[in-house]
Write a protein that holds these residues in place. Structure first.
Motif, PDB file in Angstrom:
ATOM      1  N   ILE A  38       0.923  -1.145   0.029  1.00  0.00           N
ATOM      2  CA  ILE A  38      -0.021  -0.106   0.059  1.00  0.00           C
ATOM      3  C   ILE A  38       1.071   1.251   0.248  1.00  0.00           C
ATOM      4  CG2 ILE A  38      -1.655   1.469   1.357  1.00  0.00           C
ATOM      5  CD1 ILE A  38      -2.893  -1.520   2.322  1.00  0.00           C
ATOM      6  N   GLU A  39       2.143   1.260   0.824  1.00  0.00           N
ATOM      7  CA  GLU A  39       2.993   2.197   0.698  1.00  0.00           C
ATOM      8  C   GLU A  39       3.524   2.605  -0.510  1.00  0.00           C
ATOM      9  OE1 GLU A  39       5.682   1.818   4.246  1.00  0.00           O
ATOM     10  OE2 GLU A  39       3.883   2.338   5.784  1.00  0.00           O
ATOM     11  N   THR A  41       2.595   1.697  -3.532  1.00  0.00           N
ATOM     12  CA  THR A  41       1.532   2.047  -4.690  1.00  0.00           C
ATOM     13  C   THR A  41       1.407   3.750  -4.454  1.00  0.00           C
ATOM     14  OG1 THR A  41       0.277  -0.110  -4.237  1.00  0.00           O
ATOM     15  CG2 THR A  41      -0.792   1.821  -5.212  1.00  0.00           C
ATOM     16  N   LYS A  42       1.258   4.091  -3.105  1.00  0.00           N
ATOM     17  CA  LYS A  42       1.238   5.563  -2.908  1.00  0.00           C
ATOM     18  C   LYS A  42       2.630   6.302  -3.345  1.00  0.00           C
ATOM     19  CE  LYS A  42      -0.040   9.628  -1.124  1.00  0.00           C
ATOM     20  NZ  LYS A  42      -1.152  10.392  -1.977  1.00  0.00           N
ATOM     21  N   ASP A  48      -3.688   6.509  -3.454  1.00  0.00           N
ATOM     22  CA  ASP A  48      -3.946   5.770  -2.053  1.00  0.00           C
ATOM     23  C   ASP A  48      -5.049   4.737  -2.396  1.00  0.00           C
ATOM     24  OD1 ASP A  48      -2.731   7.581  -0.056  1.00  0.00           O
ATOM     25  OD2 ASP A  48      -3.973   8.985  -0.931  1.00  0.00           O
ATOM     26  N   ASP A  50      -7.069   1.434  -0.115  1.00  0.00           N
ATOM     27  CA  ASP A  50      -7.121   0.832   1.292  1.00  0.00           C
ATOM     28  C   ASP A  50      -7.328  -0.705   1.348  1.00  0.00           C
ATOM     29  OD1 ASP A  50      -9.464   0.274  -0.008  1.00  0.00           O
ATOM     30  OD2 ASP A  50     -10.701   1.435   1.191  1.00  0.00           O
ATOM     31  N   GLY A 152      -7.829   4.383  -8.257  1.00  0.00           N
ATOM     32  CA  GLY A 152      -7.693   3.147  -7.582  1.00  0.00           C
ATOM     33  C   GLY A 152      -8.215   1.660  -8.241  1.00  0.00           C
TER      34      GLY A 152
END
Length: 399
Positions: A38-39, A41-42, A48, A50, A152
């Motif tokens: 997730i980090e 991807t940001k 962002d 979830d 997303g």
């Protein structure tokens, strides 16, 4: 645009230059799992998310607005490739030789992760090229991964193809980080037996790092094209094929080898305002052109010559060959496959096929009717190699 008069030297594509950096990403994903995905991807995609997996409701929402014409195009290619790979499938067989039965039984790989690059544009055609042979091979579990767009979502065409090939899950993560995740597994991402699909230098570096624990299709660089053309070739068609292949990126070497100086000049004039790296080389004969092409061992080889079928037997090294009225670009969309070896790897392997998703299991059995000469040969070789218990085991069952 760059036009070089001559042929390209050995590829400058150096995956080793990023290995140390990518290893940090791989180790981080292995240690922190979904949180790291997730980090990253940001960090890398500016998105962002979830959750790593695209849920059922999100799939429905992301599919909204997919043009029916695109769906119909995907359906057409899916049907064509399915029929092709059904014909391509190997058969199980057994043969009795000297009283002993030898055989091969083909079994599918248990699970496969298919990586579909994102970045500049979506590539549903890549998922068709990897997913259809995997499905025909009856791979038990297929997982798809592709970078998310700014909201997303995974591209709707990629979701649609995922449904056709009965993918278990879609992961909205890209880059080296998803290669690591599919190799080692995370809280969400399933560890797979093999990873296939193209990608940038970071993806390729990740494949190198994880290949001790997971199968991979290969380590590939930028796409390549070699065209062999004689005086009969249409310079407009040759130039268009070269410009089409250069759309993949400025790093892609696009090579024209021709027996016609007139054609070379005409093509150079036509491509002069194009972006890309082009090589033009004039040779004395078609035989010389074929020899150079075999040495270059390109990903794509296109034949703009009279009676091209007559020279096919002279081509030893190429990922894919296009000839007649078929441009190289057609292979990208209807196959047989566009996941191909680059960097001269077509010397030893070829296009992705149903074989990449199958494994041959060797079978041997007899009913004590084995030819005594064959039995003695096995015993003799075992003793010659210093394996006395091998020899005793062979003989004991046939006393």
């Amino acid at each position: 645009m760059t036009v070089v008069h001559g042929i390209p030297k050995q590829s400058q594509y150096d995956v080793s230059s990023v290995l140390s950096y990518v290893r940090q990403i791989v180790d981080d994903v292995r240690r922190r799992g979904d949180t790291a995905l997730i980090e990253y991807t940001k960090k890398f995609d500016g998105v962002d998310i979830d959750s790593v997996e695209l849920g059922s409701d999100a799939k429905i929402k992301c599919l909204e607005g997919l043009d029916n014409e695109v769906k119909n195009a995907i359906d057409t290619v899916y049907e064509l490739l399915t029929k092709f790979y059904e014909e391509f499938k190997p058969r199980d067989f057994q043969v009795e030789l000297g009283g002993v039965k030898l055989g091969i039984m083909w079994k599918p790989i248990g699970s496969v992760g298919i990586y579909v690059p994102g970045g500049r544009k979506p590539y549903p055609s890549t998922l068709l090229m990897a997913g259809v042979p995997a499905q025909v091979a009856k791979v038990h579990r297929i997982y798809v991964a592709s970078p998310p767009n700014k909201i997303g979502c995974v591209d709707p065409a990629i979701i649609y193809v995922s449904q056709l090939i009965n993918a278990q899950s879609i992961y909205r993560v890209g880059g080296a980080q998803i290669i690591a995740a599919m190799a080692y597994g995370t809280e969400t991402v399933k560890k797979v037996d093999k990873i296939v699909g193209p990608g940038n230098i970071y993806v390729q570096a990740a494949k190198i790092i994880v290949r001790d624990v997971v199968g991979i299709d290969g380590v590939e660089g930028p796409t390549e094209l070699v065209i062999i053309a004689d005086e009969s070739a249409d310079p407009n068609q040759v130039a268009l094929d070269m410009m089409a292949q250069s759309e993949h990126g400025l790093e892609s070497p696009i090579v024209l080898i021709t027996t016609s100086q007139k054609l070379a000049l005409a093509v150079e004039n036509l491509i002069k305002d194009s972006k890309g790296t082009f090589y033009i080389h004039v040779v004395e004969s078609l035989e010389e052109a074929l020899a150079i092409a075999n040495e270059l061992a390109p990903e794509h080889l296109s034949l703009h010559i009279n009676e091209a079928y007559k020279v096919l037997s002279s081509i030893d090294n190429a990922g894919a060959i296009s000839a007649g009225t078929s441009p190289p670009a057609l292979i990208d969309y209807i196959g047989p496959n566009h996941i191909l070896p680059t960097n001269r790897w077509s010397r030893v392997r070829g296009a992705l096929t149903v074989y990449d998703f199958l494994k041959p299991i060797a079978i041997l059995f007899d009913d004590k009717n084995i030819d005594k000469k064959i039995l003695r040969a096995a015993e003799t070789l075992a003793r010659y190699e210093g394996f006395d218990f091998h020899a005793k085991s062979i003989v004991m069952r046939h006393v």
